[in-house]
Scaffold this motif. Structure first.
Motif, PDB file in Angstrom:
ATOM      1  N   LYS A  60       0.821  -1.088  -0.067  1.00 28.28           N
ATOM      2  CA  LYS A  60       0.103  -0.046   0.024  1.00 28.28           C
ATOM      3  C   LYS A  60       0.998   1.272   0.149  1.00 28.28           C
ATOM      4  CE  LYS A  60      -3.835  -2.260   2.611  1.00 28.28           C
ATOM      5  NZ  LYS A  60      -2.977  -3.642   2.495  1.00 28.28           N
ATOM      6  N   LYS A  61       0.082   2.260  -0.355  1.00 29.25           N
ATOM      7  CA  LYS A  61       1.267   3.641  -0.404  1.00 29.25           C
ATOM      8  C   LYS A  61       1.663   3.844   0.817  1.00 29.25           C
ATOM      9  CE  LYS A  61       0.707   8.343  -1.932  1.00 29.25           C
ATOM     10  NZ  LYS A  61      -0.405   9.594  -2.449  1.00 29.25           N
ATOM     11  N   GLU A 110       4.031   2.165   2.609  1.00 26.39           N
ATOM     12  CA  GLU A 110       4.221   0.956   3.413  1.00 26.39           C
ATOM     13  C   GLU A 110       5.658   0.973   3.865  1.00 26.39           C
ATOM     14  OE1 GLU A 110       3.393  -3.129   2.142  1.00 26.39           O
ATOM     15  OE2 GLU A 110       5.436  -3.053   1.742  1.00 26.39           O
TER      16      GLU A 110
END
Length: 407
Positions: A228-229, A231
């Motif tokens: 995910k963005k 991370e």
């Protein structure tokens, strides 16, 4: 020590890896084909050889780095010990089967110092002259396995404590030692204390920055899917999270589905398409891409480079590896850290002026040394002649109308 490093770099400059050499390597390599190292059991007899090339070693220019060592009269990795803290590395070069529940540790040791495959000929170990020291602390890398000992923080802390004890005066682990931990566990105060204690003994401690768990019970929990963005598992995965540890990521493109992003990463390596040794005494291919395999590659490179710079300590070796990695000179990346480790550059580059103190300042890696620009002088002269000619033309265009009116 600094003068010795500079003198050595000067004597070895003739074997630099050129861009042309890199291009030839990239286009001529054939990815290795063979059994996956973790799928080979002791009874397997029909999967003992690999075809193709060790493309991981080719991309790192391992053969060129080994040639530098041999030219200097040394075996790659000579007089350096590498402690493999994993599922068991004993018998990694056996011609026959080795009785271990997992082949993970054997594959790690094979990447570092495995014997070459003779038919077809494939170079295997990065530092075949290094001494492998086995420190087994678990049976299976998969936490879903029942009835087998899996990696735990308490067990790893105990294993590292034993290695630190063996570093004491009179112990069997004196001299130059690389310790590689190609696994990931949660944090514990005791583990952190033992990591710091071991680093203080003067070893270079290398660890995997973390793979994406494959099952619901995997660690760390909640990271099974695509990244995910934003991370960042820098604080979760140990021992890689400790600042005294060289945390290793994977540089192979398209590996985001198997490895984790972490701002703790210092260096990277292919982590895939490497040829190694299997439990059946044969050869195998490490797959899929994993920070465990990348950590083994960096540990092998560290042993190879350290054998060429025996007067340097672990702090200087770490600086040498980081400052010669193929980074872009900018901040570290959550995927590749300061860049892909470069053994040829690490051996040849005079980094004595950097000093281990630069690590405290967290300096980013510098890009590989640029080729000399032999046409720089000619371009400089051409620019100035062009400017001069252009100025003369402007003056002529202004003066000509005036002269015409006077006539």
């Amino acid at each position: 020590m600094r003068a010795a490093a500079a003198a050595l770099a000067g004597t070895l400059v003739g074997l630099s890896v050129t861009p042309a050499m890199a291009a030839v390597t990239a286009t001529s390599a054939e990815a290795p084909v063979g059994a996956s190292c973790l799928d080979v059991d002791m009874a397997t007899t029909d999967q003992r050889t690999v075809k193709g090339d060790n493309t991981a070693n080719l991309s790192l220019h391992v053969a060129e780095a080994q040639a530098l060592a041999r030219k200097a009269g040394r075996r790659p990795g000579q007089d350096v010990k590498v402690v493999v803290v994993d599922s068991g590395a004993g018998g990694f070069n056996n011609p026959g089967p080795t009785d271990l529940p997992s082949g993970h540790g054997i594959a790690v040791a094979g990447i570092i110092a495995g014997a070459d495959q003779s038919e077809p000929k494939i170079d295997v170990g990065i530092a075949p002259g290094a001494g492998i020291v086995d420190k087994r602390f678990y049976d299976s890398p998969e936490r879903s396995q029942e009835g087998e000992k899996v990696p735990m923080a308490a067990d790893l802390a105990a294993a590292l404590a034993d290695v630190a004890n063996r570093r004491a005066p009179g112990g069997d682990l004196g001299g130059r030692v690389v310790v590689v931990v190609p696994t990931q566990v949660p944090h514990s105060p005791e583990l952190e204390a033992q990591v710091d204690r071991l680093v203080d003994t003067g070893v270079l401690l290398v660890a995997a920055s973390g793979d994406r768990p494959t099952g619901d019970s995997g660690f760390p929990d909640g990271y099974q899917d695509e990244p995910k963005k934003g991370e960042d598992v820098a604080d979760l995965v140990w021992p890689a999270a400790d600042p005294g540890v060289v945390a290793v990521g994977v540089s192979t493109p398209g590996s985001s589905g198997t490895v984790l992003r972490s701002s703790a990463i210092d260096l990277s390596a292919p982590g895939a398409d490497a040829v190694s040794r299997a439990r059946n005494g044969g050869w195998c291919v490490v797959a899929p891409a994993s920070t465990a395999w990348a950590a083994a590659q960096v540990a092998g490179v560290a042993a190879l480079v350290w054998s060429m710079h025996p007067d340097e300590d672990a702090a200087h070796l770490r600086t040498r590896l980081e400052q010669t990695a193929s980074g872009n000179g900018g901040p570290s990346s959550p995927i590749t850290g300061y860049g892909v480790v470069q053994p040829v550059e690490a051996i040849q580059r005079d980094v004595a002026e950097m000093g281990a103190e630069k690590k405290v300042q967290n300096q980013p890696a510098r890009p590989p040394r640029a080729e000399a620009d032999v046409l720089a002088g000619a371009r400089h002269d051409a620019v100035w002649w062009g400017l001069g000619g252009g100025a003369a033309l402007v003056v002529l265009l202004i003066v000509r109308p005036l002269l015409s009116r006077r006539r």
